[in-house]
Design a protein around this motif. Structure first.
Motif, PDB file in Angstrom:
ATOM      1  N   SER A  97      -3.675   7.400   6.901  1.00  0.00           N
ATOM      2  CA  SER A  97      -2.607   8.408   6.939  1.00  0.00           C
ATOM      3  C   SER A  97      -2.540   9.189   5.629  1.00  0.00           C
ATOM      4  N   ALA A  98      -2.668   8.478   4.519  1.00  0.00           N
ATOM      5  CA  ALA A  98      -2.640   9.146   3.216  1.00  0.00           C
ATOM      6  C   ALA A  98      -3.837  10.082   3.062  1.00  0.00           C
ATOM      7  N   ALA A  99      -5.006   9.616   3.450  1.00  0.00           N
ATOM      8  CA  ALA A  99      -6.217  10.434   3.322  1.00  0.00           C
ATOM      9  C   ALA A  99      -6.114  11.697   4.167  1.00  0.00           C
ATOM     10  N   LYS A 100      -5.595  11.565   5.373  1.00  0.00           N
ATOM     11  CA  LYS A 100      -5.438  12.731   6.246  1.00  0.00           C
ATOM     12  C   LYS A 100      -4.458  13.733   5.644  1.00  0.00           C
ATOM     13  N   ALA A 101      -3.382  13.213   5.058  1.00  0.00           N
ATOM     14  CA  ALA A 101      -2.376  14.102   4.472  1.00  0.00           C
ATOM     15  C   ALA A 101      -2.961  14.884   3.295  1.00  0.00           C
ATOM     16  N   TYR A 102      -3.667  14.176   2.413  1.00  0.00           N
ATOM     17  CA  TYR A 102      -4.268  14.848   1.259  1.00  0.00           C
ATOM     18  C   TYR A 102      -5.352  15.824   1.695  1.00  0.00           C
ATOM     19  N   ALA A 103      -6.195  15.421   2.638  1.00  0.00           N
ATOM     20  CA  ALA A 103      -7.274  16.283   3.092  1.00  0.00           C
ATOM     21  C   ALA A 103      -6.721  17.554   3.745  1.00  0.00           C
ATOM     22  N   TYR A 104      -5.700  17.397   4.543  1.00  0.00           N
ATOM     23  CA  TYR A 104      -5.114  18.563   5.228  1.00  0.00           C
ATOM     24  C   TYR A 104      -4.441  19.496   4.223  1.00  0.00           C
ATOM     25  N   ALA A 105      -3.675  18.899   3.308  1.00  0.00           N
ATOM     26  CA  ALA A 105      -2.960  19.704   2.326  1.00  0.00           C
ATOM     27  C   ALA A 105      -3.908  20.456   1.398  1.00  0.00           C
ATOM     28  N   LEU A 106      -5.037  19.829   1.077  1.00  0.00           N
ATOM     29  CA  LEU A 106      -6.001  20.427   0.154  1.00  0.00           C
ATOM     30  C   LEU A 106      -7.028  21.313   0.852  1.00  0.00           C
ATOM     31  N   GLY A 107      -7.101  21.200   2.185  1.00  0.00           N
ATOM     32  CA  GLY A 107      -8.127  21.938   2.907  1.00  0.00           C
ATOM     33  C   GLY A 107      -9.513  21.395   2.632  1.00  0.00           C
ATOM     34  N   LYS A 108      -9.623  20.069   2.566  1.00  0.00           N
ATOM     35  CA  LYS A 108     -10.894  19.416   2.258  1.00  0.00           C
ATOM     36  C   LYS A 108     -11.378  18.597   3.456  1.00  0.00           C
ATOM     37  N   PRO A 109     -12.689  18.376   3.575  1.00  0.00           N
ATOM     38  CA  PRO A 109     -13.201  17.542   4.669  1.00  0.00           C
ATOM     39  C   PRO A 109     -12.781  16.086   4.504  1.00  0.00           C
ATOM     40  N   HIS A 119       0.834  -1.207   0.000  1.00  0.00           N
ATOM     41  CA  HIS A 119       0.000   0.000   0.000  1.00  0.00           C
ATOM     42  C   HIS A 119       0.870   1.259   0.000  1.00  0.00           C
ATOM     43  N   LEU A 120       1.930   1.248   0.803  1.00  0.00           N
ATOM     44  CA  LEU A 120       2.827   2.397   0.871  1.00  0.00           C
ATOM     45  C   LEU A 120       3.414   2.718  -0.500  1.00  0.00           C
ATOM     46  N   GLU A 121       3.836   1.683  -1.199  1.00  0.00           N
ATOM     47  CA  GLU A 121       4.456   1.876  -2.502  1.00  0.00           C
ATOM     48  C   GLU A 121       3.453   2.312  -3.566  1.00  0.00           C
ATOM     49  N   ALA A 122       2.230   1.807  -3.468  1.00  0.00           N
ATOM     50  CA  ALA A 122       1.249   2.048  -4.523  1.00  0.00           C
ATOM     51  C   ALA A 122       0.401   3.298  -4.332  1.00  0.00           C
ATOM     52  N   MET A 123       0.357   3.845  -3.131  1.00  0.00           N
ATOM     53  CA  MET A 123      -0.621   4.885  -2.807  1.00  0.00           C
ATOM     54  C   MET A 123      -0.567   6.105  -3.728  1.00  0.00           C
ATOM     55  N   VAL A 124       0.552   6.788  -3.754  1.00  0.00           N
ATOM     56  CA  VAL A 124       0.632   8.031  -4.533  1.00  0.00           C
ATOM     57  C   VAL A 124       0.436   7.786  -6.036  1.00  0.00           C
TER      58      VAL A 124
END
Length: 369
Positions: A96-108, A54-59
């Motif tokens: 962790s990935a979802a939180k990072a993207y949501a925080y960076a984008l300012g999205k819920p 998952h770590l390798e494939a996520m981005v």
């Protein structure tokens, strides 16, 4: 269509890295990176290997989904992710990935339930779910009968497996027959050339005094394994196709019989079937036959949407946004045993009328560039 919520969903509960993008009930992208081949030589999913995959494939998978959908990450109205149930380490990668993207984008951010997502994905194929929805979910880890008056907030378990789930039984019998992993697809294929009435394997929990909606496949698994062992001990050839067909028939007979009974008992005129085992051709055929006889409408997504995928998570996330459900806090974590009665994990400090307060705090300084 442009007014409907645009949501990206991330699914990492087991060995599939799934990323889906949905606008309302329209599927725009469904990108999947599977590590099943890596696990095959071990005869089952290895949690640590799944987490690393998952770590390798996520981005790359997220970028592929955005490209396929033809949208920018900034266009999204929310990020949804499977918070549970599932493998703890695998879930943590997705969260962790979802939180990072949501925080960076300012999205819920919406942490959602894996099982509720399997139900909601049918909206992408057959339109809005009726309310209530009766759902039979069958996979490697779950065999459940669920009644969902509201897929975003009210999912009620009517019955579940008390031992081996249906998909798990398929994998174990395939192992006994030396058919490899995963077992479901190969048994389904071989069963088409076999006789489902050749061997009278038992139907678990089918007696008049047994729980009406619960499932048990452990006894069936043991019976099949012993039958095969007896043949081999006697030096006789094992009729693999007949074994596959008879075993499969025993599983789908119980699943469909109990599902139709639940619909009739609860006064629900339709049945939705989801989860990986819902791709099984015999399950689909027998369910259709019995539903038609009982006057019940059957809803089953196409096979690709039955197995674990990001589209199902995005579908439930879009429904959360559309119904103004509370977003999750940044403290959201993975819960490997998240109960199906929790379709999503709302923020403790938020109610339905203050959905996006935590988003506004970070959206002023968008970190995504």
């Amino acid at each position: 269509m442009a007014d409907e919520p645009l949501v990206l969903g991330i699914e990492t509960s087991c060995d599939e890295t799934g990323v889906g993008i949905v606008r309302g009930t329209t599927l725009l992208a469904d990108a999947v990176a599977s590590s099943v081949d890596t696990h095959a030589r071990f005869g089952g999913v290895v949690p640590e290997i799944a987490s690393r995959a998952h770590l390798e494939a996520m981005v790359p998978t997220i970028e592929r989904a955005l490209q396929e959908a033809g949208v920018s990450a900034r266009d999204l109205d929310g990020i949804a992710v499977t918070a549970g149930p599932g493998l703890a380490g695998a879930l943590l990668v997705g969260v962790s990935a979802a939180k990072a993207y949501a925080y960076a984008l300012g999205k819920p951010l919406y942490g959602v339930n894996h099982l509720a997502s399997h139900i909601c994905v049918d909206q992408l194929e057959h339109g809005r779910l009726p309310e209530p929805t009766m759902a039979l979910l069958v996979s490697g880890g779950h065999s459940s009968l669920l009644l969902a008056p509201d897929i975003t907030s009210d999912v009620r378990p009517l019955g579940a497996t008390i031992d081996d789930a249906a998909g798990e039984a398929f994998d174990k019998i395939a192992r006994v027959l030396d058919l490899g992993f995963p077992g479901g697809p190969v048994i389904d294929r071989l069963a088409k050339a076999g006789d489902p009435a050749a061997i009278a394997f038992p139907r678990g929990l089918s007696g008049s005094r047994d729980p009406a909606y619960d499932f048990s496949f452990s006894g069936l698994k043991t019976s099949v394994a012993r039958w095969i062992e007896a043949k081999r001990a006697a030096g006789e050839e094992v009729p693999v196709r007949d074994v596959a067909a008879s075993f499969q028939e025993a599983v789908v007979d119980v699943l469909t019989r109990k599902a139709v009974r639940a619909c009739l008992d609860e006064g629900v005129d339709h049945l939705m079937i989801g989860g990986g085992v819902a791709a099984n051709s015999r399950l689909r055929a027998l369910a259709q036959e019995r539903c038609e006889k009982a006057g019940i409408r059957l809803r089953v997504p196409r096979p690709k949407l039955c197995t674990d995928n990001g589209a199902m998570v995005a579908a439930l996330g879009a429904e959360m946004v559309a119904r103004n459900r509370s977003a999750s806090d940044w403290e959201l974590s993975a819960d490997s045993s998240l109960p199906v009665t929790d379709p999503h994990v709302p923020g403790a400090a938020h109610d339905h009328t203050h959905d996006h307060d935590h988003v506004h705090e970070v959206s002023k300084d968008n970190l995504y560039s």
